[in-house]
Design a protein around this motif. Structure first.
Motif, PDB file in Angstrom:
ATOM      1  N   UNK A 249       0.814  -1.210   0.000  1.00  0.00           N
ATOM      2  CA  UNK A 249       0.000   0.000   0.000  1.00  0.00           C
ATOM      3  C   UNK A 249       0.848   1.262   0.000  1.00  0.00           C
ATOM      4  N   UNK A 250       2.146   1.100   0.251  1.00  0.00           N
ATOM      5  CA  UNK A 250       2.996   2.272   0.361  1.00  0.00           C
ATOM      6  C   UNK A 250       3.774   2.537  -0.924  1.00  0.00           C
TER       7      UNK A 250
ATOM      8  N   UNK B 227      -2.978   3.001  -5.350  1.00  0.00           N
ATOM      9  CA  UNK B 227      -2.699   1.645  -5.832  1.00  0.00           C
ATOM     10  C   UNK B 227      -1.846   0.863  -4.849  1.00  0.00           C
ATOM     11  N   UNK B 228      -2.299  -0.333  -4.553  1.00  0.00           N
ATOM     12  CA  UNK B 228      -1.528  -1.261  -3.723  1.00  0.00           C
ATOM     13  C   UNK B 228      -0.903  -2.259  -4.678  1.00  0.00           C
ATOM     14  N   UNK B 229       0.405  -2.360  -4.593  1.00  0.00           N
ATOM     15  CA  UNK B 229       1.134  -3.218  -5.515  1.00  0.00           C
ATOM     16  C   UNK B 229       1.668  -4.437  -4.778  1.00  0.00           C
TER      17      UNK B 229
ATOM     18  N   UNK C 261       1.269  -2.448   4.741  1.00  0.00           N
ATOM     19  CA  UNK C 261       0.363  -1.700   5.606  1.00  0.00           C
ATOM     20  C   UNK C 261      -0.009  -2.473   6.864  1.00  0.00           C
TER      21      UNK C 261
END
Lengths: 353, 346
Positions: free
Chosen positions: B132-133, B148-150, B234
């Motif tokens: 999430x970061x 965007x969460x990758x 996260x």
């Protein structure tokens, strides 16, 4: 304990009786909801349940669509948690999530209070958690753009953020609460959580009698486990709401105690606050019926059947705090049916006095 | 010629980044205690205040980078991030420079520092580079924001394997993957799959999976049921702070960051505390315990045990402890008490 909702409950048709959709769900859901029906029958509550089963083992959406239609028709529902099986392909979304978004149940409300009869590490907790229930990290928008790289979208909108902030402040005012804390991670998610925070601030300015502050989510959890008494009303986006509500439920004694409500503009669905399936303890007569019974009382309040709500709620709390008949999850040795029997005994005494 | 004796006597150089605020004084405290314990560590002090390189890109000073690349092991105090426009977070800069992919926080209840929770003994291992970061956010239309969460196969595999290696190397019995794959089917699903694969390769360590919310629920009721927890960014951020809260807060919690190429930076995760900086009031426990973690990472278990025991004994006795630990001693007095104990142990 009268929960506020912005919507009017459906009027009682058919001889003053309400029809409520009941979704048994999986795990401990069916047995506990059966107990609710038992207690309602015993107390002559003017509510009829329309039972809709949702089979979590099939991939088609027919069952959940039927359930949603039934709720649209009745306006109110009481539900157990529907399991999400990981063996299914990712296109099969969480049924609970589909239900919430289809009915636009945008506010998940949970009132966490320390119960005198339950042994916990922290005392005097009284926190209302208002969690945005339809968007954020639960948007279910994911794709694998390149093999081995998955993107999951978190959506925050101005409309939904304003809506939930507004709900939180109105509820705070109605309940005479002094302070609303917005929980976020806007230092990292500057645009998304930044938007959420900004919306909260905007709404806060319209409620000068209520103090508004904000706290970063990781610090919030740290504060909750050391000094939970500092919190009053908390408002937050979906995922943080998941974390915070579970932490708070744990602090007051566990998943078996706290009821939860999901409110939308037109519909209301009641369930336990932490939405556990409890597969490992299903059908063993050991599950704690308190959360589900209290959720059904919240539902009765929503239907304006206040006397019945108070009757059952008082019986449940008396069993918990005075009789001290506890199930295993809160350190006791009582069975589910023993607790339910006790509740009905107290109701019987009350009715005949 | 005994190789273990050689190893024991070989002095290793470690990059020390004192940091800002109370950083310098707690770093001095740690150096003093290590000297009293005769730990075979030589400190190489470096400053990491970001500078702008050619092209305007922010980077850490070249001598700091060179020192870390050479020594591989670092100890770091708290850092300020200036509020200059465009200046990235210092911690983020370090993370990117050394590809610090795993954040490890052992949370152990400190006897003598009472919290409502006793017997906490768990480790959170957090994926520290993506999730999430990722910092990828867009305004889709006015009033709609997307973040965007990758999750990548590579990073998930890396952190999962690290978690199991850590469990093995530190005699931990089980690893629990924390996720929300019921909601984030694909992203957390991928993470979970990689954890399961790593579990297959490490059958001596027990593997379980648990939803994030269930972990939170159970953690505050009974933290003793948890051992090693591995999770994406996260959840790791939230859970590691929650666990720190269980044992007494950031002032007593150690933390380590593991990077590629054998780089590891151990740090205290509290703030710079500018209000008490320079007043000999700071509590060096967090940095000291991080330094102990560092010793263990380097294989210097004897020294680690000695220093840790001295620290815990001093806290338990409550005679000479800093204000935040319930006493009213100075940082230097607390440090001296620990030094004395360490010397007495020999």
């Amino acid at each position: 304990m009268c929960e506020m909702s912005i919507l009017q409950p459906p009027p009682a048709k058919y001889g003053g009786r309400h029809t409520v959709t009941l979704i048994p769900g999986d795990g401990i859901g069916p047995e506990l909801l059966n107990h609710v029906r038992e207690v309602f029958r015993f107390s002559c509550v003017p509510v009829d349940f329309e039972v809709v089963h949702v089979n979590s083992a099939v991939e088609t959406e027919d069952d959940i669509s039927n359930a949603i239609t039934a709720i649209r028709r009745n306006g109110v529902a009481l539900k157990g948690n529907i399991e999400t099986k990981h063996t299914m392909p990712p296109s099969v979304k969480s049924r609970n999530s589909v239900l919430r978004t289809s009915l636009d149940l945008y506010a998940n409300v949970m009132h966490c209070q320390s119960l005198p009869g339950v042994q916990t590490r922290h005392k005097n907790i009284d926190i209302m958690i208002i969690r945005e229930n339809t968007e954020g990290e639960y948007s279910s928008l994911e794709h694998e753009s390149v093999s081995g790289v998955v993107e999951s979208l978190k959506i925050i909108t101005r409309n939904n953020s304003l809506r939930i902030a507004d709900y939180a402040f109105r509820l705070a005012r109605e309940k005479g609460r002094r302070r609303v804390t917005a929980v976020h991670k806007a230092n990292i998610m500057k645009l998304a959580d930044g938007l959420f925070l900004q919306c909260c601030r905007e709404v806060a300015s319209g409620y000068p009698d209520i103090t508004f502050d904000s706290m970063i989510v990781d610090n919030t959890t740290m504060q909750l486990v050391s000094k939970p008494q500092q919190f009053d009303v908390m408002v937050m986006p979906n995922l943080y709401g998941n974390v915070v509500s579970n932490v708070c439920a744990g602090l007051v004694g566990g998943p078996g105690l706290v009821p939860g409500a999901n409110y939308g503009r037109d519909y209301a669905v009641f369930e336990t606050a932490t939405r556990n399936t409890g597969k490992s303890i299903a059908n063993k007569n050991i599950a704690n019926p308190t959360a589900v019974l209290l959720a059904s009382c919240m539902m009765l309040d929503h239907l304006k059947l206040y006397d019945y709500a108070s009757l059952i709620r008082n019986a449940v709390l008396t069993t918990m705090n005075e009789t001290r008949l506890h199930t295993a999850d809160i350190g006791g040795q009582g069975t589910t049916s023993e607790v339910v029997q006790s509740v009905m005994r107290i109701i019987q005494i009350k009715i005949f006095n | 010629f005994c190789s273990s004796t050689w190893l024991k006597n070989a002095i290793q150089t470690v990059t020390l980044i004192p940091g800002d605020g109370i950083g310098p004084e707690i770093s001095s405290a740690v150096m003093k205690i290590f000297e009293a314990a005769q730990a075979p560590i030589k400190w190489e002090k470096r400053n990491v205040t970001a500078i702008q390189g050619p092209g305007g890109k922010w980077m850490i000073p070249p001598d700091a980078k060179e020192s870390m690349d050479r020594n591989k092991i670092g100890l770091k105090g708290p850092l300020n991030t200036p509020i200059a426009a465009g200046h990235p977070s210092m911690n983020l800069l370090l993370r990117k420079t050394f590809d610090l992919y795993a954040n490890v926080r052992p949370c152990v209840s400190i006897e003598g520092y009472k919290t409502p929770y006793t017997d906490v003994n768990l480790v959170t291992i957090r994926e520290n580079t993506e999730g999430e970061y990722s910092g990828i956010e867009h305004v889709i239309v006015d009033g709609v924001v997307q973040s965007i969460k990758l999750i990548t196969e590579q990073a998930s595999q890396r952190i999962a394997e690290y978690a199991f290696e850590y469990a093995r190397n530190n005699q931990r019995a089980s690893v629990t993957a924390v996720h929300k794959a019921n909601i984030m089917r694909m992203s957390d699903g991928l993470f979970l799959r990689k954890c399961r694969e790593a579990a297959e390769k490490h059958k001596d360590v027990k593997f379980t999976e648990m939803y994030l919310d269930t972990v939170c629920l159970n953690m505050v009721q009974d933290p003793t049921q948890f051992d090693v927890l591995v999770m994406p960014n996260l959840y790791g951020d939230i859970l590691s702070d929650l666990c720190a809260g269980l044992i007494g807060g950031l002032g007593v919690t150690p933390s380590g960051n593991i990077g590629t190429n054998g780089v590891a930076i151990f740090e205290s995760v509290h703030g710079t505390a500018p209000d008490i900086a320079g007043k000999d009031m700071a509590n060096p426990t967090a940095l000291l315990l991080s330094a102990v973690m560092m010793l263990r990472h380097m294989g210097l278990h004897g020294h680690a045990k000695k220093i840790e025991a001295a620290c815990f004994d001093t806290i338990r006795e409550k005679k000479v402890v800093t204000k935040d630990l319930g006493g009213n001693s100075k940082c230097s007095e607390f440090t001296d008490a620990i030094c004395q104990r360490v010397k007495d142990m020999d």
